[in-house]
Structures are given as C-alpha cells and as structure tokens.
Design a protein around this motif. Structure first.
Motif, short mmCIF file in Angstrom:
data_model
loop_
_atom_site.label_atom_id
_atom_site.label_comp_id
_atom_site.label_asym_id
_atom_site.label_seq_id
_atom_site.Cartn_x
_atom_site.Cartn_y
_atom_site.Cartn_z
N SER A 57 -2.38 -4.68 -3.10
CA SER A 57 -2.45 -4.54 -1.64
C SER A 57 -3.83 -4.91 -1.12
O SER A 57 -3.97 -5.39 0.01
CB SER A 57 -2.08 -3.11 -1.23
N ALA A 66 0.84 -1.21 0.00
CA ALA A 66 0.00 0.00 0.00
C ALA A 66 0.87 1.26 0.00
O ALA A 66 0.57 2.24 -0.69
CB ALA A 66 -0.94 -0.01 1.21
N TRP A 110 1.84 6.95 -6.82
CA TRP A 110 0.91 8.06 -7.02
C TRP A 110 1.64 9.40 -6.91
O TRP A 110 1.43 10.30 -7.71
CB TRP A 110 -0.22 7.97 -6.01
N ASN A 143 -6.05 4.84 -1.17
CA ASN A 143 -5.07 4.85 -2.27
C ASN A 143 -5.74 4.55 -3.60
O ASN A 143 -5.45 5.18 -4.62
CB ASN A 143 -3.98 3.81 -2.01
N THR A 144 -6.63 3.56 -3.59
CA THR A 144 -7.32 3.18 -4.82
C THR A 144 -8.17 4.33 -5.34
O THR A 144 -8.18 4.63 -6.55
CB THR A 144 -8.20 1.94 -4.57
N SER A 204 0.17 2.92 -9.71
CA SER A 204 -0.37 3.11 -8.37
C SER A 204 -1.65 2.31 -8.19
O SER A 204 -1.85 1.64 -7.17
CB SER A 204 -0.65 4.59 -8.11
N SER A 222 -2.15 -0.83 -5.74
CA SER A 222 -3.19 -0.75 -4.72
C SER A 222 -4.12 -1.95 -4.78
O SER A 222 -4.55 -2.48 -3.75
CB SER A 222 -3.98 0.55 -4.87
N GLY A 250 -0.21 3.03 4.55
CA GLY A 250 -1.04 2.22 3.70
C GLY A 250 -2.53 2.32 4.02
O GLY A 250 -2.94 2.06 5.14
N SER A 257 2.12 1.77 -3.47
CA SER A 257 1.06 2.37 -4.29
C SER A 257 1.02 3.87 -4.10
O SER A 257 0.91 4.64 -5.06
CB SER A 257 -0.29 1.75 -3.93
N ASN A 258 1.12 4.30 -2.85
CA ASN A 258 1.12 5.73 -2.54
C ASN A 258 2.31 6.42 -3.19
O ASN A 258 2.20 7.53 -3.72
CB ASN A 258 1.15 5.90 -1.03
N VAL A 265 -5.81 1.05 1.79
CA VAL A 265 -6.12 0.41 0.52
C VAL A 265 -7.18 1.18 -0.27
O VAL A 265 -6.96 1.59 -1.41
CB VAL A 265 -6.57 -1.04 0.75
#
Length: 216
Positions: free
Chosen positions: A142, A120, A127, A184-185, A135, A139, A179, A123-124, A181
C-alpha cells in the motif's frame, strides 16, 4: 432527510408508482441511500457499525444485478457494498468473515478501485487476524501504491479517520479502521517485536500530520 427520501422510494416501489422511472433505477437509488445510512452509522461508531443498513443495501444491489437491465457497474457496486460490510464487520470483531469481500474488491481492475486505500484496509485486516507478517507485506504494498497515487508526503500516508475498540488476542485495543500506511506499518512492526522500525513508521506518520495539518 435521508430517511425521508428512502421511505418515499420504498413506498413507490411497493405500490409500483414511479412514473417516468424504471424499477431498476428505484432499486439502485434506494440501495445507495441504505449504504449512505450504514456508512454514517459506521463513521459515528454506533452500535452495529451500520451492518444492518449495509446488509439491506446488499439485498437491493443483488436484485439490481439479477435484473436483465443491469450492467457491469451494478456488479461492481455490489462488490463495494460487500467490502463496506467487511469494514463494519472488522469494527464488530468479525474480521475472519470480512476477508473474502475485501480480497474480491481488490480483484477488480485498477480503474474501478482505489487500490491504495483498500490495500491499506487489507493490511489492517491481516493485523486483526494476527497475521503480522502478511500485514506488514501488504502495508508495504500500500506504501508503493499510495506514493504513486498521491505522493510520499501525502496525508493518505499518515491519516486515519475511524477509531474503534476491537478484541485482538483477547485484549481490547483501540485501532484505526481506515487505510493509514505508516500507522499500519508501525502496528505490524510493533507486533513483530521490531521496535526500531515501528518507531520509524510512527514518527513518519506524526511528521506528515504535523506538517500538513498542524492544528488538527
């Protein structure tokens, strides 16, 4: 208390006065204290975000790793320290330099690493770098890891514990740097212009928060 303990250990190391304890133990413990001190500064969003403390922890960890009495755990702890520096660098608008250290941590076996959290975080980071498709893909990875480890309605799916202002495409934005989820998504979808999907992700985040901690 933490600073007092750190100063005692550093005096013991400087004067070679640590009867009953090997030097590698003193260096390990001192590195731990520097890392905790940096983590406190990071969580409080103080200037520097703990980078200087964490960097000193890294230097001590490196000394431990170079000691012939070191073990695999010492190598892992150095990698964790690097990853924590990476989080602080993300908060300090140094995302590009942070990427290799988080990727390195995720190369460790699953029993060493909380892969759901660090995926996670990765992913951030993507981004922040403006790679919104990567990203989003990370995500979604994750998501699967977090469902497996904690459940689909767990707080890990929704909560975030650190907020910072960062520059993204010359704009100052307030984002979470731990993180989260669904959050982030949602960010990735929104940045890709996928507003319906972003709304769905942010709504899932809010639903879990209201369900699990309604008074938060």
């Amino acid at each position: 208390m933490l600073d007092t303990a750190r100063e005692i250990l550093e005096r013991a190391a400087a004067h070679q006065e640590h009867p009953g304890y090997r030097r590698i133990y003193i260096d390990r413990l001192t590195a731990d204290l520097y890392q905790i001190r940096g983590s406190i500064e990071y969580e409080l969003d103080q200037p520097g975000h703990g980078i200087s403390w964490l960097t000193t922890s890294k230097r001590l960890r490196q000394l431990v790793v170079e000691n012939e009495q070191s073990n695999e755990d010492d190598h892992y702890e150095l990698t964790v320290t690097n990853a924590n520096i990476a989080l602080a660098m993300m908060a300090d608008n140094q995302a590009q330099q942070a990427l290799p250290w988080i990727e390195e941590l995720l190369n460790y076996p699953a029993e060493y690493v909380s892969r759901d959290i660090w995926t996670a975080n990765l992913s951030n980071l993507y981004w922040l770098l403006g790679d919104y498709r990567k990203s989003l893909a990370t995500s979604q990875e994750s998501f699967e890891l977090t469902v497996k480890a904690h459940g689909v309605n767990s707080l890990r799916m929704a909560t975030y514990v650190y907020i910072s202002k960062v520059l993204v495409a010359d704009r100052e934005l307030t984002i979470c740097l731990h993180g989260s989820v669904h959050f982030n998504t949602g960010n990735a979808h929104l940045s890709l212009g996928q507003t319906d999907e972003a709304f769905e992700s942010f709504s899932a985040c809010l639903r879990i928060c209201l369900s699990r901690m309604p008074h938060h």
